[in-house]
Each structure stands twice: as structure tokens, then as C-alpha cells.
Write an enzyme that holds these catalytic residues in place. Structure first.
Site, mmCIF file in Angstrom:
data_model
loop_
_atom_site.group_PDB
_atom_site.id
_atom_site.type_symbol
_atom_site.label_atom_id
_atom_site.label_comp_id
_atom_site.label_asym_id
_atom_site.label_seq_id
_atom_site.Cartn_x
_atom_site.Cartn_y
_atom_site.Cartn_z
ATOM 1 N N THR A 1 0.855 -1.196 0.000
ATOM 2 C CA THR A 1 0.000 0.000 0.000
ATOM 3 C C THR A 1 0.883 1.236 0.000
ATOM 4 O OG1 THR A 1 -0.002 0.408 2.386
ATOM 5 C CG2 THR A 1 -1.598 -1.193 1.529
ATOM 6 N N ASP A 2 0.283 2.369 -0.279
ATOM 7 C CA ASP A 2 0.989 3.618 -0.013
ATOM 8 C C ASP A 2 0.855 3.889 1.498
ATOM 9 O OD1 ASP A 2 2.449 5.913 -0.233
ATOM 10 O OD2 ASP A 2 1.348 6.706 -1.927
ATOM 11 N N TYR A 3 1.535 4.904 1.928
ATOM 12 C CA TYR A 3 1.695 5.254 3.346
ATOM 13 C C TYR A 3 0.343 5.402 4.063
ATOM 14 C CZ TYR A 3 4.747 7.460 6.902
ATOM 15 O OH TYR A 3 5.480 7.763 8.028
#
Ligand code: BGC
Length: 739
Positions: free
Chosen positions: A287-289
Site C-alpha cells: 500500500t501507499d503510506y
């Protein structure tokens, strides 16, 4: 050594023994077998730990949720770390994983090595403007060599998001507006990072991001909603991700945005149906942050626990920094809302990558001080950065032979950015250091000696008190070089702008300098297309230099003085004003195109022309190129066949130069409307003064394919145009037919 470490080591040995017994069969099967032999030894909690990626406290791009990552590593609760680098630090953390966790599974070390690790190359948008795939691949290669020498094995790059949104600060990280060029560049970057063998100590795992369509936030505001037709998504936004995956990228990062009402991080349609099933992606989806957590804010789930299940069920393997998998997956398995098989599948994919990188054979393979010393920020790497930087600069205007400068000229350099070192590096600078690099002013002084300088004004703010001194200084010179633009932190993440003028009073200063009646050369430093209408009318020459990296000062100097003849071409259209945005060359004709004879009722503005100030593909040189004699080998193209287009390109000026020859097509009638132009090929070529060459382009039916009315991908017979030229608007054309 504490007792626990001995147990860990003993288990490691067992585990390695299990892994070394390879079954017969292909690479896939062998990797699965190895991963499964580790999986068998793991507890559920350890499996979940592999699906966790935490930031160290060295660098962050969002909130730091856990400070206890070292503890997490030892307990097997965290199998991957980002934002930790240098051999010394990586070794400490890897040691904790390998020697102090029960199973001793090595960590992945990720970092945003976007346009360089310590040797910083131009921002990605600038690099793209080189249209030089070999140079772009080299930039990624050098970045991988440096990152790998400093302990890293994973980069969160390439960013391949297509964008037609100059308001969006992250256009600086991508390749621009075009799907074809974007795909070629995505491939080059993946090849550069990963090489041909991930197990090689000079290669690192690439991560294609942000999946998907992150580059189209409404109104250009970062993280905003994305809403586009499926057809536009498939034909325009998807191709670079697809190209990167076909090039073998080992990981994909989900995007923050929603698409068609579903956040990408929770979209099974995107992550499983499209990415895994249709595109055949076999690597890791990270995932992104904190993107899982953010699905609560999106309003697609009521709480974080549900967000975790949604992400896992959609196809996410690894949770970046969100703590969601860590907190809820075990409970959810027990409650039956997620299945162990899903967790096993994710962990298998993660372990496979660790095997592919060779980390099970040698967890410290990226931890050699000697290599770090030899490979990071080496002379050779800086030379590569200089070469790419020169190729990225785009000459937008050059009247009255304002450029090149001559050593004998008395030059006044004006502007805060001329003396700035930090800005040259741009955003996402990883371990980049600016303190000792030459600013543009330094580099010009080294080249010529006696440069006059005055700051004039700051890059931001409305203080005009320095104008008088700048004018006095400029009055003493033969030529003025005014360096203006954005601050480096005005591009990249969370840096959207609603106004894309040159900030502050920099343009006012230009207007004052212009009144002196001396040639004014404007050097631009910025990370996005700007509205340069005023600058274009006031300056004799305009040189777009982006943020050109560690060697940017020298690269710009070489171009200003004609030591290198500029060859860059824009990969995003530069609008005449913000109201034209989004503006891109592959628009549709509409039912009322601008060329209709009536004055009013057609698709146009009443206050500004339709075309951009500088079109896609545009860039000048110190020489001129003439295109003539466009020929087609036939006017009929049959399915399975090919057609050859040729054109004569001549250097009609007095100096050697490189030209980017661009080939576009147009499908005149389709079951769905087609763009007025689509780039389908290009060549970058150097020609001596007077030299003329025949350049060929092979047209094959696959270049004419698109998503048809029934969403199938393929061609439709009919009439086409092929165009060739040195930018997307000045072209020659010929007609042909696809049978
Ligand atoms: C960015 C990603 C980046 C990640 C890790 C996020 O905020 O959107 O592009 O890779 O942080 O630093």
C-alpha cells in the site's frame, strides 16, 4: 550471543537447508517451493509480520505510528523496513531480524530512490524531457548501484502516473502526459533498477506506483478523487503500469485515490481482477503510506478493522506504516472474515521476492562498507548525472541569438535560485546532499571567471528592495541571465498549486530588467509546467531546466555557453494560462472543432487561443532541423502486415545538434471517437551541420489498437493519418488505410 539468537540461528540453518532442496521444474515452481518451505515453519503472527512495512525514524512522509520498530523486528512483527539506509544502519536492523527473531527471516529495505540516491539526477519529469531511453535507464541503473551499495534492496520507483495536471505537484515525479512515451520510460526505469538479475548485488527491486490513476486528481489537488471513464483509464492511464509490469517490476504500490468510487487500496477490481489476473502480475502489492487506514476517511468502511479486511480481500500483500494488518489480521482470521489461505498467498509472494533478491542466501549482501565507499557518489556517477542533466534541459525560446552566451560577454546573473544549491536537487532527494554541490552561479563563475551577481529578489514573497541593486548590476553587463522559478519543495507530494505563475515578484523583476534593453535570458527552475505567458513576452531566451540534480549547475552552464546544444523536448504541454488546464495534445476533435469557419459556436475560449503556449514534444536547439519528403511504402496496411514511413531530416544550421523525431497517428473514424494525435514512435538522433538523414518508422496494426465500443482491445479498419515532426504541433502528414 544471547540464547535467543542461537535458537534463531539454528532455525535459520534448518530453514536454509529446507530451501536449498530445489524441486525440478521452472523458476516459478522453485520459488514457490522455497517460499512454502519457510511458510510451513511460520506462526500466524509471524506470517502477518511479513506483511508489515514500517518506517524507521530516519525519514518520514507521513505520521510515524510506531517508534518501536526494532522491537517489532525482533519479535517477528515486522518483516520490512523503509527509510533506513547506509550499510551501518541496515546491518544493525538486518542483524536484529536474522539473529534475534525466531525464524531469522531477512528484511526488505525500501526507500524512495526516485531520481538518485546520493548522486541526484534531474527530477523525473526533467529526465523524461531528454526522450533518451538509454540515458534514463542509466540514471536508474546508477541510482540502483548506489542504493544497493548503501544497504537498500527496494526502491519505491518508478512513479509512472500519467498526468495532464500541472497544478498537481507530483507531475515532477512522472514522465508527463503521454501514455506511449510514459510506457517506454517506465520500461527503461524498471530495467535500470532491476537489471537482468535481481540477485545481483547492484540491482534493487522496483515498485511501480501509484496503482492506479493517481495522476488525475480532480482540480489537481493531491490525494483528491479521481473520476474517469474506463476507456480513458485503459487507453491512457494504464499503459505505463502495464509496461512496467511487463518489464518485470517486482512490486506495485497502491494509490491513495479512489477510482470509480472505490479507493484503490480496497479495490479488488484493480488489484486482483486487473493487476493479477489480467496483467499477470506475480510480485508484491504494497500500500501507499497508511492508505489502508485512510479508507475510513474515504467512507468506504466504518473502521480500521474493516479497512484491513477490505485491503486484504482486494489483493494487498503489505501494509505500509498503517499498523492495520498487525493489529487486526490475527483476530480476523479467528473470526473468519479473512482466510489463512489469503495470508499464506500474500506471505508466499513476499518470501519469493526475498528469495529472488538472494537475501536468504546472504542477508547482508547489501551491507559492504567497501562497496558503499566505492560506489556511492563516485566521479563516474556524477558524470552520468551531468550527462542526463544536459539532455533534460529544454530551450523554449531563443530570439536575437541571446543564447549561447560567449565567454567574452560580460554577464550579470540575477535571482535567488542562481545561487541556490538545495533547490537544484528538487523533491525526493533520498540521501542527496547539496551543501557541496556547485550552484548555477558557482558553475558559471568556474567556467567564465568574472560573473556579476545580484539576488534581486527571493523566489517567494513580495520584497522588491533588491530590485535597484539588480538593475544597477545588470546595467553593467552585455547580457542578463535571470534565474527564476519555484522552490524545490513546491513540487512533489502535497504540493498542489492553484496558480501556476512564477511565484512572488520574480516576473516583475524580469519586467524591470527588460527595460534595460539588453538581451535577457531566463533560466527556469521548476517542477511542473508553469504559465509562462508573461515571461515569454519579456525574455529573449527561455531555458527550462527543471530541478537538474547534483550536477545541474554545471549542466545548465554547459548549455548556456553552447558547450552542449540543448536537445530536450517537453513531455507535458505548457498552458497559456491556468484556465486551459487540463491541456494535452491527444485531445478529441469534438463536434465543433476550432477550425470551423464560424466565429462563435465552436469549441474554443473567447479570451485565449486553444493551443498551449508550448506544445508537447516542443524544444529548440542552437541549430535548426528541416523535415521533408515524407513517404509511405504503401497506402494500404493489412492486418499482420507493416508499412514503412520515411522522412528526410536535415540539420540546416551551423552547429551539430540532436533532434527528437516524433511519429504520431490519427484514426479518422472509429466505433468510439479517437484522439487527434497519438504518439507511436520517436528517435533521437545527432546530425552534423548540413547533414541529412532518412529516418524510418514501421507502422504495424498493433500501433493502431485501442479499446473499441465493446471494450475489446484491437484495431478497426479504415482511414488513418501518420504525422512526423519535431513536436506535436508542427508536423507533416500522409494518409493510409488499414484493411
Ligand atoms: C508517497 C509514496 C512514497 C511513500 C513512502 C507516500 O506518501 O505517496 O510515493 O513511496 O510515501 O515514502
Amino acid at each position: 550471543m544471547p540464547m535467543k539468537s542461537y535458537i534463531g540461528l539454528a532455525l535459520c540453518l534448518l530453514l536454509f537447508a529446507a530451501c536449498s532442496q530445489k524441486p525440478a521444474g521452472d523458476k516459478e515452481a522453485a520459488l514457490n517451493y522455497k517460499a512454502d518451505s519457510v511458510l510451513k515453519l511460520m506462526t500466524l503472527q509471524e506470517k502477518i509480520g511479513q506483511m508489515v512495512l514500517y518506517t524507521s525514524d530516519w525519514d518520514v512522509t507521513g505520521p510515524t505510528i510506531r517508534s518501536s520498530y526494532l522491537d517489532d523486528i525482533k519479535k517477528g512483527n515486522c518483516g520490512n523496513i523503509f527509510n533506513a539506509h547506509t550499510v551501518a544502519y541496515v546491518r544493525t536492523l538486518q542483524k536484529a531480524a536474522v539473529e534475534e527473531s525466531r525464524l531469522g527471516i531477512p528484511l526488505l529495505f525500501g526507500y524512495d530512490v526516485i531520481h538518485g540516491y546520493k548522486t541526484i539526477f534531474p527530477i523525473s519529469l526533467g529526465e523524461a524531457c531528454s526522450w533518451d531511453l538509454a540515458a534514463i535507464e542509466k540514471s536508474a541503473r546508477v541510482s540502483a548501484i548506489e542504493a544497493a551499495a548503501s544497504g537498500l534492496n527496494w526502491t519505491f520507483a518508478p512513479m509512472v502516473d500519467i498526468s495532464v495536471e500541472p497544478r498537481w505537484g507530483r507531475v515532477s515525479e512522472g514522465a508527463g502526459e503521454d501514455p506511449y512515451l510514459g510506457s517506454c520510460i517506465a520500461t527503461a526505469r524498471v530495467k535500470g533498477f532491476q537489471g537482468t538479475d535481481l540477485a545481483d548485488t547492484s540491482t534493487i527491486l522496483a515498485c511501480v506506483k501509484h496503482f492506479a490513476a493517481y495522476g488525475a486528481p480532480l482540480a489537481g489537488r493531491d490525494y483528491n478523487t479521481v473520476d474517469m471513464s474506463r476507456r480513458v483509464f485503459l487507453d491512457t492511464y494504464l499503459p505505463p503500469y502495464k509496461a512496467a509490469i511487463e518489464a518485470g517490476a517486482g512490486s506495485v504500490m497502491t494509490s491513495f485515490n479512489e477510482l470509480d468510487g472505490v479507493p484503490a487500496t480496497g479495490s479488488k477490481a484493480l488489484l486482483t481482477d486487473l493487476l493479477r489476473k489480467e496483467l499477470g502480475f506475480k510480485g508484491i502489492v504494497v500500500t501507499d503510506y497508511t492508505a489502508i487506514n485512510e479508507m475510513v476517511n474515504h467512507g468506504i468502511v466504518a473502521n480500521e478493522e474493516e479497512a484491513g479486511a477490505l485491503a486484504l480481500n482486494a489483493g494487498v500483500d503489505m501494509d505500509m506504516q498503517g499498523e492495520i494488518f498487525f493489529k487486526y489480521l490475527e483476530k480476523q482470521v479467528k473470526a473468519g472474515s479473512v482466510k489463512v489461505k489469503q495470508i499464506d498467498d500474500a506471505v508466499r509472494r513476499i518470501l519469493r521476492v526475498k528469495f529472488e533478491l538472494g537475501l536468504f542466501d546472504d542477508p547482508y549482501k547489501y551491507c559492504s562498507e567497501a562497496r558503499e565507499k566505492a560506489n556511492v557518489y563516485s566521479k563516474e556517477n556524477l558524470e552520468a548525472a551531468l550527462d542526463v542533466a544536459k539532455r533534460s534541459l529544454v530551450l523554449l525560446k531563443n530570439d536575437n541569438q541571446a543564447l549561447p552566451l560567449r565567454k567574452g560577454d560580460k554577464i550579470a546573473v540575477i535571482g535567488e535560485l542562481a545561487a541556490s544549491k538545495r533547490d537544484l536537487l528538487g523533491s525526493w532527494i533520498a540521501a542527496g546532499q547539496w551543501e557541496n554541490i556547485p550552484s548555477l552561479l558557482d558553475a558559471m563563475e568556474t567556467y567564465q571567471g568574472d560573473i556579476l551577481y545580484a539576488e534581486g529578489c527571493k523566489k517567494m514573497g513580495d520584497d522588491r528592495t533588491g530590485f535597484a541593486e539588480a538593475l544597477r548590476t545588470a546595467a553593467k553587463a552585455d547580457k542578463i541571465v535571470l534565474v527564476i522559478g519555484e522552490s524545490c519543495d513546491w513540487c512533489g507530494e502535497a504540493s498542489s498549486r492553484s496558480d501556476i505563475h512564477v511565484p512572488g515578484v520574480q516576473t516583475e523583476l524580469l519586467a524591470e530588467l527588460n527595460k534595460l534593453g539588453k538581451p535577457v535570458v531566463v533560466v527556469l527552475m521548476n517542477g511542473r509546467p508553469l504559465d509562462l505567458s508573461r515571461e515569454e513576452s519579456l525574455a529573449d531566451a527561455l531555458l527550462e531546466t527543471w530541478f537538474a540534480g547534483s550536477m545541474g549547475g554545471e549542466a545548465i552552464t554547459q548549455v548556456l555557453y553552447g558547450e552542449y546544444n540543448p536537445s530536450g523536448k517537453l513531455t507535458m504541454s505548457f498552458p497559456r494560462n491556468i484556465g486551459q488546464v487540463p491541456i494535452f495534445y491527444y485531445e478529441k476533435n469534438t463536434g465543433r472543432p476550432i477550425y470551423l469557419p464560424n466565429d462563435k459556436y465552436k469549441s474554443k475560449y473567447i479570451d485565449v487561443p486553444n493551443d498551449p503556449l508550448f506544445p508537447f514534444g516542443f524544444g529548440l536547439s542552437y541549430t535548426t532541423f528541416e523535415y521533408s519528403n515524407l513517404q509511405l511504402s504503401d497506402t494500404l496496411l493489412s492486418n499482420g502486415g507493416s508499412l514503412k514511413a520515411t522522412v528526410q531530416v536535415k540539420n540546416t544550421g551551423k552547429v551539430k545538434g540532436e533532434e527528437v523525431i516524433q511519429w504520431y497517428i490519427r484514426d479518422l473514424v472509429g466505433s468510439v471517437t479517437r484522439p487527434v494525435k497519438e504518439l507511436k514512435g520517436f528517435q533521437k538522433m545527432e546530425l552534423n551541420p548540413g547533414e541529412s538523414r532518412t529516418v524510418a518508422f514501421t507502422l504495424t496494426p498493433d500501433k493502431l489498437a485501442f479499446h473499441r465500443i465493446d471494450m475489446s482491445f484491437g484495431t478497426e479498419p479504415g482511414e488513418f493519418l501518420v504525422f512526423v515532426g519535431g513536436n506535436s504541433s508542427d508536423v507533416m502528414q500522409k494518409r493510409f488505410q488499414l484493411r
